[in-house]
Write a protein that holds these residues in place. Sequence first.
Motif, PDB file in Angstrom:
ATOM      1  N   ASN A 123       0.805  -1.123   0.080  1.00 12.04           N
ATOM      2  CA  ASN A 123       0.027   0.160  -0.227  1.00 12.04           C
ATOM      3  C   ASN A 123       0.875   1.097   0.017  1.00 12.04           C
ATOM      4  N   GLU A 124       1.741   1.361   0.872  1.00 13.40           N
ATOM      5  CA  GLU A 124       2.575   2.491   1.070  1.00 13.40           C
ATOM      6  C   GLU A 124       3.608   2.611  -0.224  1.00 13.40           C
ATOM      7  N   HIS A 125       3.707   1.716  -0.828  1.00 18.00           N
ATOM      8  CA  HIS A 125       4.625   1.814  -1.993  1.00 18.00           C
ATOM      9  C   HIS A 125       3.740   2.433  -3.104  1.00 18.00           C
ATOM     10  N   MET A 126       2.678   1.990  -3.212  1.00 20.18           N
ATOM     11  CA  MET A 126       1.598   2.367  -4.337  1.00 20.18           C
ATOM     12  C   MET A 126       1.231   3.880  -3.987  1.00 20.18           C
ATOM     13  N   PHE A 127       0.988   4.215  -2.893  1.00 22.10           N
ATOM     14  CA  PHE A 127       0.736   5.747  -2.515  1.00 22.10           C
ATOM     15  C   PHE A 127       1.804   6.386  -2.858  1.00 22.10           C
ATOM     16  N   SER A 128       3.194   5.986  -2.552  1.00 17.10           N
ATOM     17  CA  SER A 128       4.428   6.809  -2.983  1.00 17.10           C
ATOM     18  C   SER A 128       4.501   7.081  -4.353  1.00 17.10           C
ATOM     19  N   HIS A 129       4.104   6.262  -5.180  1.00 15.75           N
ATOM     20  CA  HIS A 129       4.080   6.573  -6.683  1.00 15.75           C
ATOM     21  C   HIS A 129       3.194   7.594  -7.023  1.00 15.75           C
ATOM     22  N   LEU A 130       2.111   7.977  -6.501  1.00 15.26           N
ATOM     23  CA  LEU A 130       1.137   8.881  -6.872  1.00 15.26           C
ATOM     24  C   LEU A 130       1.889  10.232  -6.732  1.00 15.26           C
ATOM     25  N   ILE A 131       2.910  10.503  -5.938  1.00 13.14           N
ATOM     26  CA  ILE A 131       3.416  11.836  -5.795  1.00 13.14           C
ATOM     27  C   ILE A 131       4.881  11.632  -5.988  1.00 13.14           C
ATOM     28  N   PRO A 132       5.460  12.114  -7.202  1.00 15.09           N
ATOM     29  CA  PRO A 132       6.899  11.955  -7.473  1.00 15.09           C
ATOM     30  C   PRO A 132       7.728  12.731  -6.684  1.00 15.09           C
ATOM     31  N   GLN A 133       8.998  12.164  -6.202  1.00 16.22           N
ATOM     32  CA  GLN A 133       9.921  12.814  -5.225  1.00 16.22           C
ATOM     33  C   GLN A 133      10.102  14.383  -5.831  1.00 16.22           C
ATOM     34  N   GLY A 134      10.191  15.339  -4.840  1.00 14.80           N
ATOM     35  CA  GLY A 134      10.595  16.633  -5.101  1.00 14.80           C
ATOM     36  C   GLY A 134       9.208  17.451  -5.464  1.00 14.80           C
ATOM     37  N   THR A 135       8.180  16.808  -5.366  1.00 15.50           N
ATOM     38  CA  THR A 135       7.031  17.814  -5.680  1.00 15.50           C
ATOM     39  C   THR A 135       6.744  18.746  -4.705  1.00 15.50           C
ATOM     40  N   PRO A 136       6.429  19.977  -5.032  1.00 14.62           N
ATOM     41  CA  PRO A 136       5.977  21.004  -4.285  1.00 14.62           C
ATOM     42  C   PRO A 136       4.597  20.741  -3.511  1.00 14.62           C
ATOM     43  N   LYS A 137       4.424  21.075  -2.384  1.00 12.31           N
ATOM     44  CA  LYS A 137       3.130  20.722  -1.486  1.00 12.31           C
ATOM     45  C   LYS A 137       2.057  21.403  -2.155  1.00 12.31           C
ATOM     46  N   ILE A 138       2.351  22.447  -2.837  1.00 14.93           N
ATOM     47  CA  ILE A 138       1.162  23.218  -3.481  1.00 14.93           C
ATOM     48  C   ILE A 138       0.496  22.243  -4.663  1.00 14.93           C
ATOM     49  N   LEU A 139       1.435  21.579  -5.293  1.00 17.02           N
ATOM     50  CA  LEU A 139       1.064  20.644  -6.443  1.00 17.02           C
ATOM     51  C   LEU A 139       0.931  19.223  -6.083  1.00 17.02           C
ATOM     52  N   MET A 140       0.812  18.812  -4.672  1.00 17.20           N
ATOM     53  CA  MET A 140       0.813  17.347  -4.358  1.00 17.20           C
ATOM     54  C   MET A 140      -0.599  16.876  -4.941  1.00 17.20           C
ATOM     55  N   SER A 141      -1.845  17.613  -4.588  1.00 14.21           N
ATOM     56  CA  SER A 141      -3.047  17.012  -4.975  1.00 14.21           C
ATOM     57  C   SER A 141      -3.268  16.952  -6.387  1.00 14.21           C
ATOM     58  N   PHE A 142      -2.698  18.041  -7.083  1.00 17.04           N
ATOM     59  CA  PHE A 142      -2.855  17.960  -8.631  1.00 17.04           C
ATOM     60  C   PHE A 142      -2.244  16.841  -9.135  1.00 17.04           C
ATOM     61  N   MET A 143      -0.758  16.454  -8.764  1.00 13.95           N
ATOM     62  CA  MET A 143      -0.007  15.560  -9.244  1.00 13.95           C
ATOM     63  C   MET A 143      -0.539  14.109  -8.823  1.00 13.95           C
ATOM     64  N   VAL A 144      -1.162  14.067  -7.758  1.00 15.48           N
ATOM     65  CA  VAL A 144      -1.904  12.939  -7.428  1.00 15.48           C
ATOM     66  C   VAL A 144      -3.115  12.401  -8.601  1.00 15.48           C
ATOM     67  N   LEU A 145      -3.696  13.582  -8.918  1.00 14.40           N
ATOM     68  CA  LEU A 145      -4.712  13.321  -9.961  1.00 14.40           C
ATOM     69  C   LEU A 145      -4.186  12.956 -11.426  1.00 14.40           C
ATOM     70  N   ILE A 146      -3.161  13.676 -11.731  1.00 16.46           N
ATOM     71  CA  ILE A 146      -2.378  13.262 -12.804  1.00 16.46           C
ATOM     72  C   ILE A 146      -1.823  11.878 -12.906  1.00 16.46           C
TER      73      ILE A 146
END
Length: 225
Positions: A123-146
């Motif tokens: 589970n944790e490994h799959m969730f970590s793939h939704l947010i690439p490393q170094g993503t700014p906090k303001i873009l995290m929700s947007f990156m999860v959607l993408i």
Amino acid sequence: MMTNLFSIFDPSTNIFNLSLNWMSTLIGIMFIPMSFWLIPNRHMILWNTIINKLHNEFKILIGNNKTNGTTIVFISLFTLIIFNNFLGIFPYIFTSTSHLTMSLSISLPLWLTFMIYGWLNNNEHMFSHLIPQGTPKILMSFMVLIETISNIIRPGTLAVRLTANMIAGHLLLTLLSSTGINMPLIMVNFLIFIQILLLTLESAVAIIQSYVISVLSTLYSSEVN
């Protein structure tokens, strides 16, 4: 006379409403020489060399995990696709890989298997793939959607890639051959030469597409481990 250019891909041969064209995925075994199954020969040595190369490459892509024999799945996938791609080059043989029915039947179960295994075991490994490393906090929700959308459309992209490439080459060969009726003899000879070049290109596409599909499937499986 064809009413639709894409009708050359329709599985219209049937007996008792059974589409016999889909039997091309199985009857191709008859094209393999009997000596291939009985004694070591050049065909067998060449195919074993290809399988060993693919096994070593897929093993590197998958990485060191506890699941042994995983490469057999992707080698079998490569064999099935390249086998049907080459059969489609022969005249009057139905190209099953030019239909989404065939390509989606290959890509969708594989993708579902990877997703179910990943979400149940890592589970944790799959969730970590939704947010690439170094993503700014303001873009995290947007990156999860993408990342979620890109993950969902993976089986579709695999299927459409294979289908579109097989259809494009066959359509081009059909279009050029249909123009040869009204051509003079000199132009017909030139057209035959062009058709031979396109047939060579189609053979290369058959190999490349089967390799690309199997490699991408291997990469997708490595992400869930």
